[in-house]
Each structure stands twice: as C-alpha cells, then as structure tokens.
Scaffold this motif. Structure first.
Motif: not given
Length: 242
Positions: A2-18
């Motif tokens: 779960k921690i890995i999936i959450l980190a992946f989602i956060i990473s994608i969101s951050l990239h999308f925001f940038l």
C-alpha cells in the motif's frame, strides 16, 4: 504494498502538477510575446500614418498640371488673337494701298488733262478753223476734254492715215484711171480703242476712193491715240497722184 502504491500516486500527482505549472508558464510567456508583437505592429502602423503628407503631395500634382494647362490655353488664345489682328491689319493695309493707287492714278490723269488744258501756248488757229469747218456748230457742244483731244490729235489722225495709205499703195483702179480727190470720214472712237459707225460723210466723187477710205481707216485707227472719253472723229483723207 500500500505504501508503494501511495508513493507512486503521489509521484504521479507531483509530476502532473509540475507539468501543468510549466504549461501555464509557457502560455503566459507566449501571450506576453504576442502582446509585444502586437505593440510593435501598432508602432509600425503609427509610422505609416506619419508618412501621409507624401500622399498629400501626390494629390496636389493634378492641380499644378491643371494650372499649367490653363496657362497654355491662355497663351494660345493670345497668339490666335495676335494672328487675327495681324491678318486684319494686313487686309486693311492692302485696301488702303489700293485706294491710294486708284486715287493717285485718277489724280495723275486729272493733272495731265489739267496741264494740257492750261497750256500757255495759244491754240493753233488753223487747226481750230479746220475742226469748226469739219464739225460745224456741233463742235461747240463738245466737252473741254473732247475739244482738247481733237485739237491735239487732228494732224496725227491725218498723218497716220496717209502713212498707212502709202504702205498699202494707191487704189489700183484709181491709179489706172488717173483719178484723185478728198473725202471726209466719220466714226466714234472709244477709250478701249474700238470704233463704231465708220462711214464717209463727204464723198470724193469716186466710189472707188470712198470704199478704199473705209478699208484704210479699219487698219489705220489701231495706231491712233486713244481718247479718255468716247469722241466723234471726223477728218479728211486725200488721194493725190504724183
């Protein structure tokens, strides 16, 4: 996990925001560039407006040309008027010159006649007596011009006639018959040199001499001095055998 999936989602969101932020910055930058281009184009438009006086100068050219055309038309009219005035002046001068020539000619004729009529030399009484004998009372009815012409030329008529007679020769029949005589001829002599009414008014007594006199005058009259007015000529033609 779960921690890995959450980190992946956060990473994608951050990239999308940038990425979105980057796109917004690019859009703003592009808009700013467009505005600057528009501003620059506005400045160029203003410069074109400043060049409008050049266009106004071009508009004024037809007016200048029109003024030149008007001046040329005025000059042409002036020249035509001068030409017309010159032609009128030339015609007037010609008319005056012709009148002067006519007046001078008439004056010269009058002067010549006046000089002749006012001659201080006395009239030849023998010629005057001869004329009065030939014309009788009719001579007194002639004008001064006619009388002057006859008094001056009576001898000339007879001399010229005798000269032509000598040239043609004595009438052959009269020479053969040994006859002679004097007759009187008459005719009207006109200023143009023509004659009318030629006839013998006083016979010599011989038809051959009278007929010959008519033929003689028809040749001789061409050498007679011409009169200024139609004048009746009357003189003797003599036939003498030598």
């Amino acid at each position: 996990m779960k921690i890995i999936i959450l980190a992946f989602i956060i990473s994608i969101s951050l990239h999308f925001f940038l990425f979105k932020k980057y796109n917004n910055d690019e859009f703003k930058k592009n808009n700013q560039i467009k505005q600057e281009v528009i501003k620059k184009s506005d400045v160029k438009f203003i410069k074109l407006k400043k060049e409008e006086p050049i266009i106004e100068k071009k508009v004024e050219l037809p007016e200048i040309q029109k003024e030149v055309v008007v001046k040329k038309e005025i000059q042409k009219k002036v020249e035509n008027n001068k030409k017309i005035d010159f032609e009128k002046s030339k015609e007037l001068q010609k008319k005056v010159l012709n009148e002067q020539i006519v007046n001078k000619k008439e004056s010269l004729q009058d002067k010549t006649l006046e000089d002749f009529l006012s001659q201080k030399q006395p009239i030849n009484k023998e010629i005057l007596n001869e004329l009065q004998k030939l014309y009788g009372e009719e001579y007194d009815k002639f004008t001064k011009v006619q009388k002057a012409y006859l008094e001056k030329n009576l001898t000339n008529f007879q001399t010229i006639t005798q000269r032509v007679l000598n040239r043609l020769g004595y009438p052959p029949l009269a020479a053969k018959l040994r006859i002679g005589g004097v007759n009187v001829i008459e005719f009207m002599f006109h200023p143009d040199g023509s004659i009318t009414g030629l006839k013998v008014i006083d016979s010599s007594g011989y038809a051959v001499l009278d007929d010959y006199s008519v033929e003689l005058i028809e040749i001789a009259y061409k050498d007679y001095p011409k009169p200024q007015t139609s004048t009746k000529l009357r003189f003797n033609v003599q036939y003498r055998l030598y």
